[in-house]
Structures are given as C-alpha cells and as structure tokens.
Design a protein around this motif. Structure first.
Motif, PDB file in Angstrom:
ATOM      1  N   ALA A  36       0.757  -1.209   0.012  1.00 31.94           N
ATOM      2  CA  ALA A  36      -0.010   0.107   0.001  1.00 31.94           C
ATOM      3  C   ALA A  36       0.983   1.094  -0.058  1.00 31.94           C
ATOM      4  N   ALA A  37       0.351   2.098  -0.595  1.00 33.67           N
ATOM      5  CA  ALA A  37       1.116   3.554  -0.557  1.00 33.67           C
ATOM      6  C   ALA A  37       0.081   4.655  -0.872  1.00 33.67           C
ATOM      7  N   ALA A  38       0.446   5.842  -0.192  1.00 35.01           N
ATOM      8  CA  ALA A  38      -0.360   7.054  -0.301  1.00 35.01           C
ATOM      9  C   ALA A  38       0.334   8.070  -0.137  1.00 35.01           C
ATOM     10  N   ARG A  39      -0.214   9.292  -0.943  1.00 33.41           N
ATOM     11  CA  ARG A  39       0.645  10.558  -1.186  1.00 33.41           C
ATOM     12  C   ARG A  39      -0.120  11.588  -0.209  1.00 33.41           C
ATOM     13  N   LEU A  40       0.729  12.338   0.443  1.00 28.37           N
ATOM     14  CA  LEU A  40       0.315  13.546   1.138  1.00 28.37           C
ATOM     15  C   LEU A  40       0.819  14.600   0.743  1.00 28.37           C
ATOM     16  N   PRO A  41      -0.206  15.519   0.209  1.00 31.86           N
ATOM     17  CA  PRO A  41       0.500  16.739  -0.436  1.00 31.86           C
ATOM     18  C   PRO A  41       0.893  17.977   0.574  1.00 31.86           C
ATOM     19  N   SER A  42       1.712  18.669   0.346  1.00 29.01           N
ATOM     20  CA  SER A  42       2.299  19.568   1.426  1.00 29.01           C
ATOM     21  C   SER A  42       1.351  20.677   1.614  1.00 29.01           C
ATOM     22  N   GLY A  43       0.694  21.176   0.808  1.00 35.59           N
ATOM     23  CA  GLY A  43      -0.269  22.362   0.825  1.00 35.59           C
ATOM     24  C   GLY A  43      -0.867  22.438   2.329  1.00 35.59           C
ATOM     25  N   PRO A  44      -2.264  21.610   2.483  1.00 38.64           N
ATOM     26  CA  PRO A  44      -2.930  21.837   3.816  1.00 38.64           C
ATOM     27  C   PRO A  44      -2.110  21.271   5.185  1.00 38.64           C
ATOM     28  N   ASN A  45      -0.855  20.608   4.970  1.00 41.39           N
ATOM     29  CA  ASN A  45      -0.012  19.806   5.990  1.00 41.39           C
ATOM     30  C   ASN A  45       1.114  20.562   6.223  1.00 41.39           C
ATOM     31  N   VAL A  46       1.280  21.839   6.172  1.00 42.26           N
ATOM     32  CA  VAL A  46       2.484  22.435   6.455  1.00 42.26           C
ATOM     33  C   VAL A  46       2.183  23.293   7.716  1.00 42.26           C
ATOM     34  N   ALA A  52       6.290  19.778   6.740  1.00 40.29           N
ATOM     35  CA  ALA A  52       5.175  19.043   6.886  1.00 40.29           C
ATOM     36  C   ALA A  52       5.004  18.912   8.312  1.00 40.29           C
ATOM     37  N   TYR A  53       3.734  18.938   8.675  1.00 37.06           N
ATOM     38  CA  TYR A  53       3.147  18.764  10.285  1.00 37.06           C
ATOM     39  C   TYR A  53       3.367  17.371  10.830  1.00 37.06           C
ATOM     40  N   ALA A  54       3.891  17.002  11.805  1.00 38.28           N
ATOM     41  CA  ALA A  54       4.470  15.678  12.341  1.00 38.28           C
ATOM     42  C   ALA A  54       3.166  15.032  12.277  1.00 38.28           C
ATOM     43  N   GLY A  55       1.842  15.429  12.753  1.00 40.15           N
ATOM     44  CA  GLY A  55       0.753  14.685  12.746  1.00 40.15           C
ATOM     45  C   GLY A  55       0.523  14.074  11.471  1.00 40.15           C
ATOM     46  N   SER A  56       0.735  15.000  10.394  1.00 43.81           N
ATOM     47  CA  SER A  56       0.112  14.462   8.904  1.00 43.81           C
ATOM     48  C   SER A  56       1.051  13.272   8.438  1.00 43.81           C
ATOM     49  N   LEU A  57       2.459  13.539   9.002  1.00 47.49           N
ATOM     50  CA  LEU A  57       3.241  12.489   8.340  1.00 47.49           C
ATOM     51  C   LEU A  57       2.672  11.324   9.059  1.00 47.49           C
TER      52      LEU A  57
END
Length: 149
Positions: A36-46, A52-57
């Motif tokens: 499984a793989a998923a992408r997290l964009p930087s925009g709303p997660n900075v 990048a916000y630690a909780g988002s990572l």
C-alpha cells in the motif's frame, strides 16, 4: 476483493470513512494484498515552520494498515491499530509518499491465525519519502486483524 482496485474509488472511500484524511488531501496510490502507498500533499499539511506537520506524516503512514488490512479475507474481521512508533529523520518541504509491504507468507499466517483464534497480530514498517527521494520518517506499527461479533 481482487488484486486490482480503482484507486480513485479507494481514495474516496478513505475520505468517507476517515474525513480528516480527506481534509489532509491524502491520495491512495497503491492498494494490493501485499502493498500500500499513499501521497500526502504539502499544501494543507505545512506547519508554522514551513515543513510538513508531524501529525500529518504520522497519519499518512498509519492509515496504510487499514488499506493492507482491507484485503484480508477472514469473514467479519477488521484491521485495528494497536501501536505505532515514528522516527522523524528529516524535515519534509514537499509532498511525501508513504509505502509499506506485507509478504504473502505473513498474509497467510495472519489469516489462518485470525480464522482459528479470532485475532492475529502483524507488523508493518513504513517509509515516508519526499519528492527528492529522501526518507523523512519511518514507522513501525503493531496491527491486529480481529474478528468482531
């Protein structure tokens, strides 16, 4: 579930089941019984430091257990997270991709044990990588396939 799924539908399902993942903009890139793989964009997660916000990572790595766990074929069983540890290795300033795998032998073991005992534990190790190929975080998660009811 077959080995090939509609990734747009998988992403929409993740957003419906866990709405915060939709607000984060997480996109399912790969979903098979063993990976499984998923992408997290930087925009709303900075965060306020511009990384990048630690909780988002953490979230993009942890949610992969549900993706992999959704392929187990034990009737009435659901994947549950028991514990996840994360090491932040570098700041992420771009979108990131989290990726994990589970071997065929481990999948078979988990399914057999859960069918016989109502539950089975398994471990997932995930790397979170930025667009330059740098590992920005690693997780080790303890999950459980548990038969409910």
């Amino acid at each position: 579930m077959t080995d090939e799924i509609d990734l747009a539908a998988a992403t929409a399902n993740v957003h419906t089941v866990i709405p915060i993942l939709g607000a984060m903009g997480i996109e399912v890139l790969e979903a098979t019984p063993g990976s499984a793989a998923a992408r997290l964009p930087s925009g709303p997660n900075v965060n306020h430091f511009g990384v990048a916000y630690a909780g988002s990572l953490f979230s993009v790595a942890e949610m992969l257990g549900g993706i992999i766990g959704g392929f187990f074929t034990v009737p009435g069983a659901v994947p549950l997270v028991k514990r996840v540890e994360i090491d932040f290795t570098r700041p992420a300033t771009t979108a990131v991709t989290a990726r994990t795998t589970l071997s065929d032998a481990e999948i078979a073991r988990v399914q057999e044990e859960a069918a016989a005992n109502g539950k089975s534990n398994f471990e997932l190790v995930t790397e979170v990588i930025d667009e330059a190929g740098t590992v920005v975080a690693r997780t080790r998660g303890d999950y459980q396939l548990r038969v409910l009811g």
